[in-house]
Scaffold this motif. Structure first.
Motif, mmCIF file in Angstrom:
data_model
loop_
_atom_site.group_PDB
_atom_site.id
_atom_site.type_symbol
_atom_site.label_atom_id
_atom_site.label_comp_id
_atom_site.label_asym_id
_atom_site.label_seq_id
_atom_site.Cartn_x
_atom_site.Cartn_y
_atom_site.Cartn_z
ATOM 1 N N VAL A 33 0.857 -1.187 0.000
ATOM 2 C CA VAL A 33 0.000 0.000 0.000
ATOM 3 C C VAL A 33 0.890 1.233 0.000
ATOM 4 O O VAL A 33 1.848 1.311 0.766
ATOM 5 C CB VAL A 33 -0.926 0.019 1.236
ATOM 6 C CG1 VAL A 33 -1.727 1.312 1.292
ATOM 7 C CG2 VAL A 33 -1.858 -1.183 1.224
ATOM 8 N N VAL A 34 0.594 2.193 -0.874
ATOM 9 C CA VAL A 34 1.371 3.429 -0.893
ATOM 10 C C VAL A 34 0.530 4.653 -0.551
ATOM 11 O O VAL A 34 1.064 5.737 -0.412
ATOM 12 C CB VAL A 34 2.087 3.650 -2.254
ATOM 13 C CG1 VAL A 34 3.176 2.625 -2.447
ATOM 14 C CG2 VAL A 34 1.134 3.659 -3.399
ATOM 15 N N GLY A 35 -0.781 4.491 -0.386
ATOM 16 C CA GLY A 35 -1.573 5.650 0.004
ATOM 17 C C GLY A 35 -3.036 5.349 0.198
ATOM 18 O O GLY A 35 -3.518 4.298 -0.216
ATOM 19 N N THR A 36 -3.710 6.231 0.847
ATOM 20 C CA THR A 36 -5.141 6.277 1.082
ATOM 21 C C THR A 36 -5.646 5.223 2.056
ATOM 22 O O THR A 36 -4.899 4.408 2.575
ATOM 23 C CB THR A 36 -5.954 6.209 -0.234
ATOM 24 O OG1 THR A 36 -5.803 4.937 -0.810
ATOM 25 C CG2 THR A 36 -5.548 7.292 -1.187
ATOM 26 N N ALA A 46 -3.839 -5.429 4.939
ATOM 27 C CA ALA A 46 -3.306 -4.107 4.602
ATOM 28 C C ALA A 46 -4.370 -3.024 4.623
ATOM 29 O O ALA A 46 -5.442 -3.194 4.087
ATOM 30 C CB ALA A 46 -2.654 -4.141 3.236
ATOM 31 N N SER A 47 -4.064 -1.940 5.287
ATOM 32 C CA SER A 47 -4.975 -0.804 5.252
ATOM 33 C C SER A 47 -4.237 0.523 5.364
ATOM 34 O O SER A 47 -4.827 1.560 5.190
ATOM 35 C CB SER A 47 -6.014 -0.906 6.370
ATOM 36 O OG SER A 47 -5.382 -0.897 7.629
ATOM 37 N N GLU A 51 2.069 -1.099 4.265
ATOM 38 C CA GLU A 51 1.689 -2.472 4.602
ATOM 39 C C GLU A 51 1.579 -3.317 3.336
ATOM 40 O O GLU A 51 1.167 -2.837 2.287
ATOM 41 C CB GLU A 51 0.356 -2.492 5.349
ATOM 42 C CG GLU A 51 0.464 -1.920 6.745
ATOM 43 C CD GLU A 51 -0.811 -2.073 7.551
ATOM 44 O OE1 GLU A 51 -1.859 -2.427 6.972
ATOM 45 O OE2 GLU A 51 -0.750 -1.841 8.759
ATOM 46 N N PRO A 52 1.933 -4.598 3.443
ATOM 47 C CA PRO A 52 1.854 -5.483 2.276
ATOM 48 C C PRO A 52 0.423 -5.905 1.973
ATOM 49 O O PRO A 52 -0.433 -5.897 2.846
ATOM 50 C CB PRO A 52 2.690 -6.692 2.695
ATOM 51 C CG PRO A 52 2.611 -6.702 4.187
ATOM 52 C CD PRO A 52 2.495 -5.265 4.605
ATOM 53 N N ILE A 53 0.190 -6.257 0.719
ATOM 54 C CA ILE A 53 -1.091 -6.817 0.285
ATOM 55 C C ILE A 53 -0.789 -8.196 -0.291
ATOM 56 O O ILE A 53 0.094 -8.338 -1.129
ATOM 57 C CB ILE A 53 -1.759 -5.960 -0.803
ATOM 58 C CG1 ILE A 53 -1.974 -4.535 -0.313
ATOM 59 C CG2 ILE A 53 -3.089 -6.570 -1.216
ATOM 60 C CD1 ILE A 53 -2.512 -3.618 -1.389
ATOM 61 N N PHE A 67 -1.787 1.076 -4.493
ATOM 62 C CA PHE A 67 -0.697 0.181 -4.137
ATOM 63 C C PHE A 67 0.239 0.005 -5.309
ATOM 64 O O PHE A 67 -0.106 0.287 -6.445
ATOM 65 C CB PHE A 67 -1.212 -1.174 -3.614
ATOM 66 C CG PHE A 67 -2.126 -1.919 -4.541
ATOM 67 C CD1 PHE A 67 -1.626 -2.826 -5.464
ATOM 68 C CD2 PHE A 67 -3.507 -1.737 -4.476
ATOM 69 C CE1 PHE A 67 -2.472 -3.526 -6.305
ATOM 70 C CE2 PHE A 67 -4.360 -2.441 -5.309
ATOM 71 C CZ PHE A 67 -3.839 -3.338 -6.226
ATOM 72 N N ARG A 68 1.445 -0.467 -4.999
ATOM 73 C CA ARG A 68 2.471 -0.684 -6.013
ATOM 74 C C ARG A 68 2.811 -2.168 -6.023
ATOM 75 O O ARG A 68 3.162 -2.741 -4.999
ATOM 76 C CB ARG A 68 3.708 0.148 -5.715
ATOM 77 C CG ARG A 68 4.753 0.091 -6.803
ATOM 78 C CD ARG A 68 5.953 0.978 -6.510
ATOM 79 N NE ARG A 68 6.566 0.678 -5.228
ATOM 80 C CZ ARG A 68 6.567 1.494 -4.172
ATOM 81 N NH1 ARG A 68 6.001 2.674 -4.244
ATOM 82 N NH2 ARG A 68 7.145 1.151 -3.048
ATOM 83 N N LEU A 69 2.687 -2.786 -7.195
ATOM 84 C CA LEU A 69 3.075 -4.178 -7.345
ATOM 85 C C LEU A 69 4.592 -4.268 -7.449
ATOM 86 O O LEU A 69 5.231 -3.330 -7.929
ATOM 87 C CB LEU A 69 2.433 -4.786 -8.590
ATOM 88 C CG LEU A 69 0.900 -4.871 -8.555
ATOM 89 C CD1 LEU A 69 0.343 -5.155 -9.936
ATOM 90 C CD2 LEU A 69 0.452 -5.932 -7.565
ATOM 91 N N TYR A 70 5.165 -5.371 -7.031
ATOM 92 C CA TYR A 70 6.625 -5.514 -7.058
ATOM 93 C C TYR A 70 7.184 -5.446 -8.472
ATOM 94 O O TYR A 70 8.375 -5.204 -8.668
ATOM 95 C CB TYR A 70 7.063 -6.804 -6.371
ATOM 96 C CG TYR A 70 6.766 -8.062 -7.166
ATOM 97 C CD1 TYR A 70 7.700 -8.588 -8.058
ATOM 98 C CD2 TYR A 70 5.551 -8.712 -7.038
ATOM 99 C CE1 TYR A 70 7.420 -9.715 -8.796
ATOM 100 C CE2 TYR A 70 5.274 -9.845 -7.766
ATOM 101 C CZ TYR A 70 6.210 -10.344 -8.645
ATOM 102 O OH TYR A 70 5.927 -11.460 -9.374
#
Length: 185
Positions: A33-36, A46-47, A51-53, A67-70
């Motif tokens: 997660v990168v925001g919101t 994740a919230s 945090e990871p998803i 969110f940003r995928l790897y």
């Protein structure tokens, strides 16, 4: 004192063996997660930012999550929405709105929504879907290939910047439509 050349011997050092690295495996946690703020399914975890998803199905009841995928894909999901992270290169949208910005490292990233599959070629695009089977795709910048499985590869829709298509539920084919900000906002 000088040493006669005949008494000097040179010994070559053998290189230290390099241990072989394990073959790369896909991470169990493909995104962070990168925001919101979002509400997710119980146990998804994740919230908050950082945090990871995990892979699997998630729900955004209200608000939005980014969110940003790897693999280098930045994804925004606007609630209400249900989606499943299949891998770092594929998301299945069950309902809602999703937008993706794909870096060159992730060309080939896919979003599936109902009967529509969108394959990215390095771009920014959005996909919508609802439970009744309706889907649409809009390209903000770049190029994607959109297919329904009914057309041949030659008939697949190559969509460029500002192109928008909606799935015709009667024919099963993608048809051009005018961009509707409410559909993709």
């Amino acid at each position: 004192a000088t040493v006669p050349e005949s008494s000097v011997s040179i010994v070559a050092e053998q290189p230290t063996p390099v241990p072989s690295l394990p073959k790369p495996v896909q991470p169990e946690i493909p995104a962070v997660v990168v925001g919101t703020f979002w509400e997710n399914n119980p146990g998804s975890g994740a919230s908050r930012s950082g945090e990871p998803i995990t892979t699997g199905e998630h729900e955004v009841k209200e608000g939005a999550v980014e969110f940003r995928l790897y693999t280098g894909v930045r994804v925004n999901v606007e609630g209400p929405a249900r989606f499943s992270i299949e891998s770092g290169m594929k998301i299945r949208l069950i309902s809602g709105r999703i937008a993706a910005e794909v870096l060159p490292t992730a060309v080939g990233f896919q979003v599936e929504a109902n009967s529509v599959s969108v394959t990215d070629f390095g771009t920014r695009f959005a996909v919508t879907a609802n439970r009744e089977g309706d889907s649409a795709v809009h390209v903000y910048d770049g190029l994607v290939k959109a297919t329904t499985g009914r057309e041949s590869d030659d008939e697949a829709s190559l969509l460029q910047t500002d192109d928008t298509r909606r799935l015709n539920l009667k024919t099963g084919l993608l048809e051009p439509i005018r961009f509707d900000e409410k559909l993709f906002a």
